[in-house]
Design a protein around this motif. Structure first.
Motif, PDB file in Angstrom:
ATOM      1  N   GLN A 130      39.364  37.856  41.090  1.00  0.00           N
ATOM      2  CA  GLN A 130      39.714  36.455  41.230  1.00  0.00           C
ATOM      3  C   GLN A 130      38.574  35.465  41.343  1.00  0.00           C
ATOM      4  O   GLN A 130      37.524  35.683  41.375  1.00  0.00           O
ATOM      5  CB  GLN A 130      40.696  36.532  42.424  1.00  0.00           C
ATOM      6  CG  GLN A 130      39.718  36.668  43.757  1.00  0.00           C
ATOM      7  CD  GLN A 130      40.938  36.793  45.038  1.00  0.00           C
ATOM      8  OE1 GLN A 130      41.152  37.905  45.304  1.00  0.00           O
ATOM      9  NE2 GLN A 130      40.914  35.699  45.369  1.00  0.00           N
ATOM     10  N   GLN A 131      39.014  34.288  41.174  1.00  0.00           N
ATOM     11  CA  GLN A 131      37.926  32.825  41.412  1.00  0.00           C
ATOM     12  C   GLN A 131      37.601  32.935  42.774  1.00  0.00           C
ATOM     13  O   GLN A 131      38.729  32.750  43.707  1.00  0.00           O
ATOM     14  CB  GLN A 131      38.807  31.671  40.915  1.00  0.00           C
ATOM     15  CG  GLN A 131      37.741  30.481  40.592  1.00  0.00           C
ATOM     16  CD  GLN A 131      36.797  30.790  39.396  1.00  0.00           C
ATOM     17  OE1 GLN A 131      37.019  31.285  38.422  1.00  0.00           O
ATOM     18  NE2 GLN A 131      35.545  30.203  39.579  1.00  0.00           N
ATOM     19  N   PRO A 132      36.002  33.009  42.959  1.00  0.00           N
ATOM     20  CA  PRO A 132      35.879  32.831  43.961  1.00  0.00           C
ATOM     21  C   PRO A 132      35.710  31.341  44.810  1.00  0.00           C
ATOM     22  O   PRO A 132      35.732  30.483  43.917  1.00  0.00           O
ATOM     23  CB  PRO A 132      34.355  33.349  44.071  1.00  0.00           C
ATOM     24  CG  PRO A 132      33.940  33.158  42.801  1.00  0.00           C
ATOM     25  CD  PRO A 132      35.266  33.223  41.932  1.00  0.00           C
ATOM     26  N   GLU A 145      35.568  34.600  37.130  1.00  0.00           N
ATOM     27  CA  GLU A 145      36.257  35.602  38.364  1.00  0.00           C
ATOM     28  C   GLU A 145      35.064  36.536  38.512  1.00  0.00           C
ATOM     29  O   GLU A 145      34.410  37.046  37.760  1.00  0.00           O
ATOM     30  CB  GLU A 145      37.473  36.169  37.868  1.00  0.00           C
ATOM     31  CG  GLU A 145      38.550  35.111  37.232  1.00  0.00           C
ATOM     32  CD  GLU A 145      39.960  35.597  36.909  1.00  0.00           C
ATOM     33  OE1 GLU A 145      39.918  36.588  36.444  1.00  0.00           O
ATOM     34  OE2 GLU A 145      40.918  35.313  37.515  1.00  0.00           O
ATOM     35  N   LEU A 146      35.492  36.993  39.850  1.00  0.00           N
ATOM     36  CA  LEU A 146      34.626  38.082  40.031  1.00  0.00           C
ATOM     37  C   LEU A 146      35.453  39.349  40.991  1.00  0.00           C
ATOM     38  O   LEU A 146      36.351  39.004  41.224  1.00  0.00           O
ATOM     39  CB  LEU A 146      33.521  37.418  41.281  1.00  0.00           C
ATOM     40  CG  LEU A 146      32.761  36.534  40.995  1.00  0.00           C
ATOM     41  CD1 LEU A 146      31.878  35.896  42.293  1.00  0.00           C
ATOM     42  CD2 LEU A 146      31.564  36.949  40.071  1.00  0.00           C
ATOM     43  N   ASP A 160      35.074  40.321  53.460  1.00  0.00           N
ATOM     44  CA  ASP A 160      35.442  40.557  51.874  1.00  0.00           C
ATOM     45  C   ASP A 160      34.033  40.339  51.419  1.00  0.00           C
ATOM     46  O   ASP A 160      33.197  39.796  51.839  1.00  0.00           O
ATOM     47  CB  ASP A 160      36.337  39.638  51.291  1.00  0.00           C
ATOM     48  CG  ASP A 160      36.028  38.188  51.468  1.00  0.00           C
ATOM     49  OD1 ASP A 160      35.288  37.941  52.328  1.00  0.00           O
ATOM     50  OD2 ASP A 160      36.956  37.494  50.790  1.00  0.00           O
ATOM     51  N   THR A 161      33.978  41.090  50.054  1.00  0.00           N
ATOM     52  CA  THR A 161      32.582  41.186  49.613  1.00  0.00           C
ATOM     53  C   THR A 161      32.767  40.818  47.849  1.00  0.00           C
ATOM     54  O   THR A 161      33.884  41.385  47.372  1.00  0.00           O
ATOM     55  CB  THR A 161      31.772  42.353  49.621  1.00  0.00           C
ATOM     56  OG1 THR A 161      31.819  42.749  51.059  1.00  0.00           O
ATOM     57  CG2 THR A 161      30.459  42.034  49.140  1.00  0.00           C
ATOM     58  N   TRP A 162      32.013  39.826  47.403  1.00  0.00           N
ATOM     59  CA  TRP A 162      32.137  39.744  46.289  1.00  0.00           C
ATOM     60  C   TRP A 162      30.972  40.102  45.214  1.00  0.00           C
ATOM     61  O   TRP A 162      29.813  39.820  45.606  1.00  0.00           O
ATOM     62  CB  TRP A 162      32.117  37.888  45.936  1.00  0.00           C
ATOM     63  CG  TRP A 162      33.438  37.265  46.854  1.00  0.00           C
ATOM     64  CD1 TRP A 162      33.330  37.280  47.970  1.00  0.00           C
ATOM     65  CD2 TRP A 162      34.828  36.874  46.174  1.00  0.00           C
ATOM     66  NE1 TRP A 162      34.545  36.755  48.610  1.00  0.00           N
ATOM     67  CE2 TRP A 162      35.503  36.513  47.340  1.00  0.00           C
ATOM     68  CE3 TRP A 162      35.153  36.655  44.946  1.00  0.00           C
ATOM     69  CZ2 TRP A 162      36.781  36.007  47.225  1.00  0.00           C
ATOM     70  CZ3 TRP A 162      36.430  36.071  44.910  1.00  0.00           C
ATOM     71  CH2 TRP A 162      37.123  35.751  46.201  1.00  0.00           C
ATOM     72  N   VAL A 167      26.564  43.666  38.455  1.00  0.00           N
ATOM     73  CA  VAL A 167      26.196  44.827  39.401  1.00  0.00           C
ATOM     74  C   VAL A 167      27.589  45.797  39.269  1.00  0.00           C
ATOM     75  O   VAL A 167      27.426  47.049  39.267  1.00  0.00           O
ATOM     76  CB  VAL A 167      26.339  43.940  40.762  1.00  0.00           C
ATOM     77  CG1 VAL A 167      26.641  45.325  41.806  1.00  0.00           C
ATOM     78  CG2 VAL A 167      25.014  43.373  40.933  1.00  0.00           C
ATOM     79  N   VAL A 168      28.722  45.250  38.870  1.00  0.00           N
ATOM     80  CA  VAL A 168      29.953  45.892  38.667  1.00  0.00           C
ATOM     81  C   VAL A 168      29.743  46.927  37.716  1.00  0.00           C
ATOM     82  O   VAL A 168      30.242  47.962  37.500  1.00  0.00           O
ATOM     83  CB  VAL A 168      31.365  45.183  38.561  1.00  0.00           C
ATOM     84  CG1 VAL A 168      32.321  46.030  38.372  1.00  0.00           C
ATOM     85  CG2 VAL A 168      31.526  44.373  39.780  1.00  0.00           C
TER      86      VAL A 168
END
Length: 258
Positions: A130-132, A145-146, A160-162, A167-168
C-alpha cells in the motif's frame, strides 16, 4: 549491529518562579479567555475547559448532560453538542458507552520501546502492499507502494514496518504473512545487507485515524505518539522504516541522549 533500545517516559515541564508578579510563579497556568465575539458554543466550551483545567471537573468525572447545559445557557441542545465536539477534538473529553461524556483521564505508564524487531507471532502478522503516509515515504526515500508488515495483538502499542522494493527483492519472505524466523534486520543481514551506524529516529504526534482507533481501542480525539526508526545500509539507503504507535494517554517516551 549493536542492540539499541529506548525506554519510555513522559516529557514534562515545571513551572517555576519566585516573583510575586509572575503569573506562572504559582505553578498554575492561567487559561486565556475566549475572544470577544466568540460564538455561543465556543463560550460554553471555554467554560467547561476552564473547569477541567482548574480541577472543578476531575479526570473521569461525567459532564453535565446536553439538556442541563442547554437550560443553563438558554441555548438549543445542538449548540451544546457543538461545544462537546470541540472539546472532544481537543482531547479533553471522551465518550464512554453507557455513561456519557467524561473528562479524559491522563495516566500514562512507561512503555519499553526497542529499535529492533523481535520474533513475530503467528496470527498477528498482516502483510499488504500500500501507499505509505507521506512522512514514511520521505524517510524511506522511495515513491509508490511499499510492502507493509503490521503486527497486532497488543493494545499498548501497534508496530508496522515498511520496506523498500529493493530490500523485498533480496528477502521475498517479507511479502509472506508467515512470521519471520528471526528479527527482520537479522533476516535482511543474512541476505547480504547489513545495517550500519545509528538508525535515524523521529517521534511525532498525530491524531488517531479510524484504523488506529480500532487497533488501539481508543476514541475520537485521542492523540498518538509515533516513533519512527530508519536503519540504513552501507550505501546510506534506508533498509526499512519501523513505526511504533502508542496512545498518548497511556504511554510516554523518554530518550537518554549520549
Amino acid at each position: 549491529m549493536e542492540d539499541e533500545s529506548v525506554s519510555t517516559a513522559m516529557l514534562t515541564g515545571t513551572l517555576a518562579g519566585d516573583r510575586s508578579d509572575d503569573p506562572l510563579s504559582s505553578g498554575v497556568m492561567e487559561v486565556c479567555p475566549v475572544a470577544q465575539g466568540a460564538r455561543v458554543f465556543e463560550r460554553i466550551a471555554d467554560d467547561l475547559r476552564r473547569q477541567i483545567h482548574t480541577g472543578q471537573l476531575e479526570a473521569g468525572e461525567e459532564l453535565p448532560s446536553e439538556a442541563a447545559l442547554a437550560e443553563q445557557h438558554d441555548v438549543a441542545r445542538g449548540t451544546v453538542r457543538q461545544a462537546f465536539t470541540l472539546l472532544e477534538m481537543e482531547g479533553l473529553i471522551t465518550v464512554v458507552p453507557s455513561i456519557g461524556r467524561v473528562v479524559r483521564s491522563w495516566n500514562p505508564k512507561p512503555l519499553g520501546v526497542t529499535l529492533t524487531a523481535g520474533r513475530e507471532k503467528a496470527g498477528h502478522v498482516h502483510v499488504g502492499v500500500q501507499q505509505p503516509p507521506g512522512y514514511i515515504a520521505e524517510l524511506i526515500d522511495e515513491e509508490g507502494e511499499l510492502v507493509r508488515r503490521l503486527l497486532t495483538g497488543d493494545l499498548s502499542s501497534v508496530t508496522d514496518t515498511w520496506y523498500p522494493a529493493w530490500v523485498v527483492e533480496r528477502v521475498p519472505a517479507l511479502e509472506s504473512s508467515r512470521p519471520l524466523d528471526d528479527g527482520d534486520l537479522a533476516v535482511i543481514e543474512r541476505a547480504g545487507v547489513s545495517a550500519v551506524g545509528r538508525p535515524r529516529v523521529q517521534v511525532r504526534a498525530v491524531m488517531a485515524d479510524p484504523e488506529y482507533r480500532g487497533l488501539l481501542g481508543v476514541t475520537v480525539g485521542t492523540p498518538l505518539l509515533v516513533q519512527l526508526t530508519a536503519p540504513t545500509g552501507v550505501d546510506g539507503r534506508p533498509l526499512l522504516v519501523r513505526r511504533r504507535t502508542m496512545a498518548a494517554d497511556r504511554s510516554f517516551v523518554e530518550f537518554d541522549l549520549g
